[in-house]
Scaffold this motif. Structure first.
Motif, short mmCIF file in Angstrom:
data_model
loop_
_atom_site.label_atom_id
_atom_site.label_comp_id
_atom_site.label_asym_id
_atom_site.label_seq_id
_atom_site.Cartn_x
_atom_site.Cartn_y
_atom_site.Cartn_z
N LEU A 1 -32.69 10.75 -69.42
CA LEU A 1 -33.13 10.39 -68.08
C LEU A 1 -33.77 11.58 -67.38
CD1 LEU A 1 -33.35 8.29 -65.87
CD2 LEU A 1 -31.03 8.88 -65.12
N LEU A 2 -33.20 12.75 -67.58
CA LEU A 2 -33.75 13.95 -66.97
C LEU A 2 -35.14 14.24 -67.54
CD1 LEU A 2 -32.88 16.04 -64.86
CD2 LEU A 2 -32.03 17.46 -66.73
N ARG A 3 -35.30 14.01 -68.83
CA ARG A 3 -36.62 14.20 -69.45
C ARG A 3 -37.66 13.29 -68.82
NH1 ARG A 3 -34.16 14.15 -74.58
NH2 ARG A 3 -35.10 12.15 -75.09
N TRP A 4 -37.30 12.04 -68.63
CA TRP A 4 -38.26 11.11 -68.04
C TRP A 4 -38.59 11.47 -66.60
CZ3 TRP A 4 -41.58 8.15 -70.24
CH2 TRP A 4 -41.34 7.66 -71.53
N LYS A 5 -37.60 11.93 -65.88
CA LYS A 5 -37.88 12.36 -64.51
C LYS A 5 -38.83 13.56 -64.50
CE LYS A 5 -33.73 10.66 -62.15
NZ LYS A 5 -32.58 11.00 -61.26
N ALA A 6 -38.67 14.44 -65.47
CA ALA A 6 -39.55 15.60 -65.60
C ALA A 6 -40.98 15.15 -65.93
CB ALA A 6 -39.03 16.55 -66.66
N ILE A 7 -41.11 14.15 -66.78
CA ILE A 7 -42.43 13.62 -67.15
C ILE A 7 -43.16 13.10 -65.92
CG2 ILE A 7 -43.58 11.71 -68.35
CD1 ILE A 7 -41.39 12.06 -70.56
N LEU A 8 -42.48 12.26 -65.14
CA LEU A 8 -43.09 11.69 -63.95
C LEU A 8 -43.42 12.77 -62.92
CD1 LEU A 8 -40.86 8.51 -63.46
CD2 LEU A 8 -43.06 8.68 -64.63
N THR A 9 -42.52 13.72 -62.76
CA THR A 9 -42.73 14.78 -61.77
C THR A 9 -43.87 15.71 -62.20
OG1 THR A 9 -40.37 14.69 -61.23
CG2 THR A 9 -41.59 16.60 -60.43
N LEU A 10 -43.98 15.97 -63.50
CA LEU A 10 -45.08 16.81 -63.99
C LEU A 10 -46.43 16.16 -63.68
CD1 LEU A 10 -43.96 18.28 -67.42
CD2 LEU A 10 -45.13 19.53 -65.60
N GLY A 11 -46.50 14.85 -63.83
CA GLY A 11 -47.75 14.16 -63.51
C GLY A 11 -48.13 14.33 -62.06
N GLU A 12 -47.15 14.18 -61.17
CA GLU A 12 -47.42 14.33 -59.74
C GLU A 12 -47.69 15.77 -59.36
OE1 GLU A 12 -45.40 13.05 -55.43
OE2 GLU A 12 -44.37 12.61 -57.33
N ALA A 13 -46.94 16.69 -59.94
CA ALA A 13 -47.12 18.11 -59.64
C ALA A 13 -48.48 18.61 -60.12
CB ALA A 13 -46.00 18.94 -60.27
N ALA A 14 -48.91 18.15 -61.28
CA ALA A 14 -50.22 18.55 -61.81
C ALA A 14 -51.33 18.08 -60.88
CB ALA A 14 -50.41 17.98 -63.21
N GLN A 15 -51.18 16.86 -60.37
CA GLN A 15 -52.18 16.36 -59.42
C GLN A 15 -52.23 17.22 -58.16
OE1 GLN A 15 -51.40 12.53 -57.53
NE2 GLN A 15 -53.56 11.98 -57.77
N ALA A 16 -51.09 17.68 -57.70
CA ALA A 16 -51.04 18.52 -56.51
C ALA A 16 -51.69 19.89 -56.77
CB ALA A 16 -49.60 18.70 -56.05
N VAL A 17 -51.42 20.46 -57.93
CA VAL A 17 -51.98 21.77 -58.28
C VAL A 17 -53.49 21.67 -58.50
CG1 VAL A 17 -51.99 23.58 -60.06
CG2 VAL A 17 -49.82 22.62 -59.26
N LEU A 18 -53.94 20.52 -58.93
CA LEU A 18 -55.36 20.32 -59.24
C LEU A 18 -56.26 20.62 -58.03
CD1 LEU A 18 -57.27 19.23 -61.50
CD2 LEU A 18 -57.04 16.98 -60.43
#
Length: 360
Positions: free
Chosen positions: A186-203
Motif C-alpha cells: 500500500l505504501l508503494r502505491w501511495k508513493a507511485i501516485l504521489t510521485l506522479g503529482e510531485a513530478a507535475q509540480a516540479v515540471l
C-alpha cells in the motif's frame, strides 16, 4: 546469410558516422550529427525509444530544455526511426527473419531551418520568458526529507506535504522514489501516485529534472525487474498528468509488453494514461492489448481488460465477451479509494464492454 546495409541518414541519404559518447552532461545515449543538420541517437535495446527521442530533441536544441519543450512535431522538426540497427557493426539488417535478434534502433531528428538558425540571443530570451520562479507559501519551509519522514507522511495520508517539499526542493523526488522499494504494497502505491503529482509540480520550474526522472525509471525497469518495483506504474502516472509533454514515452510502455515480467506494470500504466488521453493508446499497436486478453496469467488478463476499457478499444469487444464467463478473482489496486479490491475478470470484462459500446 543476413542482409545488411550501411546506416544512412533518412533525410539526406548520406552515410553517417558511428554514434558515440559525446561527453555532454545531459547525454546518456551514444549519438551523432549528420552534415545535413540531423541528430541521431542509438538505442541498442529497441525499447527506450521515448528516452532516445528526448535525447535527440535536447541535443538538437543544444541542451536548451525550454526551447525543446516548446517545439511541435512536423511543424518544428521531423523524426524517423531506423529499425534493426546493430551498433557494433554500424549496419542495418533488413532480413525479416532477423527482426528478433537485431532490436536496436537509430532515432533521427532534424529541426526545421528557422529553428536551427535561431540566434543565441533569441534562445536566451525564450528561456527567460518561459522560466518560472516560485516561492513557497507563507509559513511553509521546504526541507530535504528523509525516506522515513516521507513514509510517515504517506501513512498519515499527507501526500500534499510531500508534493510541496518536492516542488520547492526537487531533490526530494529522489528520496520519494526510494519508497517504491518498500515492502509495504500500500505504501508503494501511495508513493507511485504521489510521485506522479510531485513530478507535475516540479515540471513548472524544472522540466529537465522530470524528464530525467522518467528516463531513470525506464532504465531501471529495463535493467532488472526485481529492482524496479513501481517504476513503470510511476511513468504512467506522470504521463497521465502531462500527456502532451510526455506522451511519447507510451511507445516505451508498449515495448515492455513483450516481456511477461513487465506486463502487469506496463498494462497498469497504459490503463491510467487511457483514462485521461485514450488517443495516445489508440495511436499505438492496440492489437497487442487485445492479444493479452487471452493471456494465461489472470492478472495480465484483468489489467489488459482495464487498459482496453479506459481507451475504449473497439477491436477488443470480441475477446472481452469471451471473458464474461471468467470468474477468476484478482486483486486490483483502486487509485481513487487507495485500497486493494478483489474483482472477478468477468465483472471487469462486463464493465469494459459497457464503456466501449457506449463510446462507439
Amino acid at each position: 546469410m543476413l542482409k545488411a546495409k550501411p546506416a544512412l541518414c533518412p533525410f539526406c541519404g548520406r552515410p553517417i558516422a558511428p554514434p558515440q559518447n559525446l561527453g555532454f552532461q545531459y547525454s546518456d545515449f551514444d549519438a551523432g550529427f549528420c552534415d545535413c543538420g540531423a541528430v541521431y541517437v542509438s538505442d541498442v535495446t529497441g525499447h527506450n525509444q521515448g528516452a532516445a527521442f528526448v535525447e535527440a530533441l535536447l541535443l538538437a536544441c543544444g541542451g536548451n530544455w525550454d526551447l525543446a519543450w516548446e517545439l511541435s512535431p512536423e511543424e518544428d522538426y521531423q523524426e524517423y526511426v531506423l529499425e534493426h540497427y546493430d551498433q557494433k557493426s554500424h549496419q542495418v539488417f533488413g532480413d525479416p527473419s532477423d527482426r528478433v535478434s537485431v532490436r536496436g534502433v537509430l532515432y533521427f531528428l532534424r529541426l526545421v531551418d528557422e529553428i536551427r538558425e535561431l540566434s543565441a540571443e533569441k534562445i536566451a530570451k525564450l528561456k527567460q520568458e518561459k522560466r518560472k520562479t516560485e516561492t513557497p507559501p507563507e509559513g511553509f519551509k521546504p526541507k530535504r526529507l528523509r525516506r522515513q519522514e516521507i513514509e510517515e507522511l504517506l501513512r498519515k495520508d499527507k501526500s500534499q506535504e510531500v508534493v510541496f517539499h518536492c516542488r520547492f526542493l526537487p531533490v526530494n523526488l529522489s528520496t520519494l522514489r526510494k519508497v517504491l522499494y518498500s515492502a509495504d504494497p500500500l505504501l508503494r502505491w501511495k508513493a507511485i501516485l504521489t510521485l506522479g503529482e510531485a513530478a507535475q509540480a516540479v515540471l513548472k520550474s524544472r522540466p529537465d529534472i522530470v524528464a530525467d526522472l522518467i528516463k531513470r525509471l525506464i532504465y531501471s525497469s529495463a535493467d532488472s525487474a526485481a529492482s524496479a518495483w513501481g517504476a513503470l506504474e510511476t511513468v504512467g502516472e506522470i504521463i497521465r498528468r502531462e500527456p502532451e509533454r510526455f506522451g511519447l514515452f507510451v511507445k516505451n510502455l508498449f515495448a515492455f509488453l513483450k516481456y511477461p515480467e513487465f506486463r502487469p506494470a506496463a498494462l497498469w500504466a497504459l490503463y491510467r494514461i487511457g483514462e485521461k488521453k485514450p488517443s495516445l493508446i489508440r495511436g499505438e499497436r492496440v492489437f497487442v492489448l487485445v492479444e493479452l486478453l487471452k493471456d494465461a496469467t489472470p492478472e495480465t488478463r484483468a489489467l489488459a481488460t482495464l487498459a482496453c476499457a479506459s481507451s475504449k478499444i473497439l477491436e477488443a469487444l470480441k475477446e472481452l465477451k469471451k471473458l464474461t464467463n471468467d470468474d477468476t478473482e484478482v486483486e486490483i489496486f483502486n487509485p481513487e479509494k487507495q485500497i486493494f479490491e478483489r474483482r472477478t475478470i468477468a465483472d471487469l470484462a462486463k464493465e469494459a464492454i459497457e464503456k466501449i459500446e457506449k463510446e462507439n
